[in-house]
Enzyme design. Sequence first.
Site, PDB file in Angstrom:
ATOM      1  N   CYS A  64      48.670 -97.479-102.901  1.00  0.00           N
ATOM      2  CA  CYS A  64      47.485 -97.322-102.728  1.00  0.00           C
ATOM      3  C   CYS A  64      46.986 -97.329-101.099  1.00  0.00           C
ATOM      4  O   CYS A  64      47.572 -97.892-100.376  1.00  0.00           O
ATOM      5  CB  CYS A  64      46.555 -98.444-103.203  1.00  0.00           C
ATOM      6  N   CYS A  67      44.007-100.826 -98.865  1.00  0.00           N
ATOM      7  CA  CYS A  67      44.426-101.663 -97.799  1.00  0.00           C
ATOM      8  C   CYS A  67      45.479-101.471 -96.880  1.00  0.00           C
ATOM      9  O   CYS A  67      46.302-100.988 -97.310  1.00  0.00           O
ATOM     10  CB  CYS A  67      44.786-103.023 -98.573  1.00  0.00           C
ATOM     11  N   GLU A 288      13.741 -99.265 -89.234  1.00  0.00           N
ATOM     12  CA  GLU A 288      14.810 -98.847 -89.785  1.00  0.00           C
ATOM     13  C   GLU A 288      14.677 -97.178 -90.023  1.00  0.00           C
ATOM     14  O   GLU A 288      13.428 -97.030 -90.059  1.00  0.00           O
ATOM     15  CB  GLU A 288      14.940 -99.337 -91.055  1.00  0.00           C
ATOM     16  N   ASP A 336      21.302-104.844 -85.690  1.00  0.00           N
ATOM     17  CA  ASP A 336      22.428-104.619 -86.782  1.00  0.00           C
ATOM     18  C   ASP A 336      22.505-102.998 -86.878  1.00  0.00           C
ATOM     19  O   ASP A 336      22.376-102.416 -88.027  1.00  0.00           O
ATOM     20  CB  ASP A 336      22.140-105.437 -87.958  1.00  0.00           C
ATOM     21  N   CYS A 362      29.397-103.784 -86.635  1.00  0.00           N
ATOM     22  CA  CYS A 362      30.672-103.427 -87.340  1.00  0.00           C
ATOM     23  C   CYS A 362      31.607-102.712 -86.345  1.00  0.00           C
ATOM     24  O   CYS A 362      32.372-102.219 -87.045  1.00  0.00           O
ATOM     25  CB  CYS A 362      30.077-102.899 -88.481  1.00  0.00           C
TER      26      CYS A 362
HETATM   27  C1  LIG Z   1      24.750-101.606 -90.320  1.00  0.00           C
HETATM   28  S1  LIG Z   1      23.376-101.201 -91.369  1.00  0.00           S
HETATM   29  C2  LIG Z   1      22.298-102.769 -91.291  1.00  0.00           C
HETATM   30  C3  LIG Z   1      21.032-102.779 -92.164  1.00  0.00           C
HETATM   31  C4  LIG Z   1      20.402-104.268 -92.411  1.00  0.00           C
HETATM   32  N1  LIG Z   1      20.522-104.855 -91.222  1.00  0.00           N
HETATM   33  C5  LIG Z   1      21.497-104.955 -93.423  1.00  0.00           C
HETATM   34  O1  LIG Z   1      22.026-105.758 -93.006  1.00  0.00           O
HETATM   35  O2  LIG Z   1      21.427-104.686 -94.774  1.00  0.00           O
HETATM   36  C6  LIG Z   1      22.644-100.336 -90.186  1.00  0.00           C
HETATM   37  C7  LIG Z   1      21.272 -99.575 -90.552  1.00  0.00           C
HETATM   38  O3  LIG Z   1      20.911 -98.764 -89.538  1.00  0.00           O
HETATM   39  C8  LIG Z   1      20.161 -97.468 -90.107  1.00  0.00           C
HETATM   40  N2  LIG Z   1      20.275 -96.465 -89.106  1.00  0.00           N
HETATM   41  C9  LIG Z   1      21.320 -95.801 -88.971  1.00  0.00           C
HETATM   42  N3  LIG Z   1      20.822 -94.782 -87.917  1.00  0.00           N
HETATM   43  C10 LIG Z   1      19.642 -95.252 -87.297  1.00  0.00           C
HETATM   44  C11 LIG Z   1      18.829 -94.640 -86.636  1.00  0.00           C
HETATM   45  N4  LIG Z   1      19.182 -93.964 -85.601  1.00  0.00           N
HETATM   46  N5  LIG Z   1      17.536 -95.426 -86.385  1.00  0.00           N
HETATM   47  C12 LIG Z   1      17.077 -96.089 -87.203  1.00  0.00           C
HETATM   48  N6  LIG Z   1      17.851 -96.764 -88.287  1.00  0.00           N
HETATM   49  C13 LIG Z   1      19.204 -96.292 -88.392  1.00  0.00           C
HETATM   50  C14 LIG Z   1      20.977 -97.401 -91.481  1.00  0.00           C
HETATM   51  O4  LIG Z   1      20.136 -96.615 -92.480  1.00  0.00           O
HETATM   52  C15 LIG Z   1      21.252 -98.739 -91.869  1.00  0.00           C
HETATM   53  O5  LIG Z   1      20.384 -99.303 -93.034  1.00  0.00           O
END
Ligand SMILES: C[S@@+](CC[C@H](N)C(=O)[O-])C[C@H]1O[C@@H](n2cnc3c(N)ncnc32)[C@H](O)[C@@H]1O
Length: 406
Positions: A64, A67, A288, A336, A362
């Site tokens: 697989c 991992c 967001e 985030d 991340c």
């Molecule tokens: C790592 S996720 C975190 C979401 C939330 N904090 C959670 O823990 O569920 C990153 C988020 O950034 C949003 N995102 C990506 N690009 C973006 C942008 N240019 N402006 C605003 N939000 C964005 C995505 O839709 C996603 O919901």
Amino acid sequence: MTRLTIERLGHHGDGIAPGPVFVPRTLPGEVVEGDILGTAMPQPKIVTPSSDRVKPPCRHAGACGGCQLQHASDQFVADWKIGMVRHALSAHGLDVVPRRIVTSPPSTRRRAGFSAKRTKKGAMAGFHKRGADVIVEVPDCLLVDPAIAAALPMVEALAIAGTSRKAELSVMVTTSLMGLDVAVSGGKEVDPQLQMQIAAIAEKFDLARLSWGDEISLNRRPAEQIFGSVRVVPPSGAFLQATPEGEAALRGAVSEAVGNAARIVDLFAGCGTFALPLAEKAAVHAVEGDAEMMKALDAGWRKSQGLRAVTHATRDLFRNPLDAAELKGFDAAVIDPPRAGAQAQVAELAKSGIPVIAHVSCNPVTFARDAKLLVDAGYQLDWLDVVDQFRWSTHVELVAAFSLEN
Ligand SMILES: C[S@@+](CC[C@H](N)C(=O)[O-])C[C@H]1O[C@@H](n2cnc3c(N)ncnc32)[C@H](O)[C@@H]1O
């Protein structure tokens, strides 16, 4: 035949020997033998194994591609992930020792993206073999929630109903409070007969929701997630933290970082993973880029009881970050971003004077770049936790607290 000694692991988990030669599924210090093709030794024989080498716990590990690090001890993987974070920060002159690493247990991933195709006998579903077009069946996968592993026959049924002979179906399966939430892409166009078959599969496997491309969405029950005490129905396939344990660790750390802040701005807020639980104690403004996620957050807040005000805005925070003037008046920020990081938004945070910032990431590399902006502007990196929601993989996540030095 060439004999090599592995010096370190690369970002994709391959062992790297001088050359460089990339040697899959090896560990630092191991002596390996094999034929070199270009810059790789694809089929190494392990001559001297590392003391960190373990028997892969999953029976599918050999074939697989899901991992990359099943052959390494948990301690090795933890130290390696902590090392990745330290290394990324040190490239910007920041010397940080993480407080801890919180690793999610096996069988807790709440989402899997399976591939499926028709075969002469019926269908097969699983993960792609690494770097290849081959699907490997993984009925005993140790990563995913057991409800997801048990859903493979459902994925096969969808492939039989909805793909042509040569096509491959992508099926994202997510656990929800009300049953499985399934999003299919790459399938045939829906005609009335396929629609009936899809509905029958949803019924047979008692799915909460099934969406097929942009064409149909069957909602048998609301595909709810719970953030703190708030039930939210995210849009199909929308971002969720990978495991409940990882989410709890991130949420606990974010809550610790913001302390008693009364007004919090949550940037890249998703469907409210942090914003809604934080609203138990603080007024929160969630921002967001995805309007449907904002709608889901707002609907969850409206149905909840006893929360403080949660306002929201849909906005592209890469092109149009909240500027320092808009950030004025908040006592804390949570941020985030996706893997690319949030350079533009963090540059504004750096000027904002907001006393505390909880930064979830991340990607240690973009985090380190953005952390440096804050530190140069007078913020102190108070502590950092590594959160490993992707055990046995090379992914690394973290949460850090910054405060403005007086
Ligand atoms: C790592 S996720 C975190 C979401 C939330 N904090 C959670 O823990 O569920 C990153 C988020 O950034 C949003 N995102 C990506 N690009 C973006 C942008 N240019 N402006 C605003 N939000 C964005 C995505 O839709 C996603 O919901």
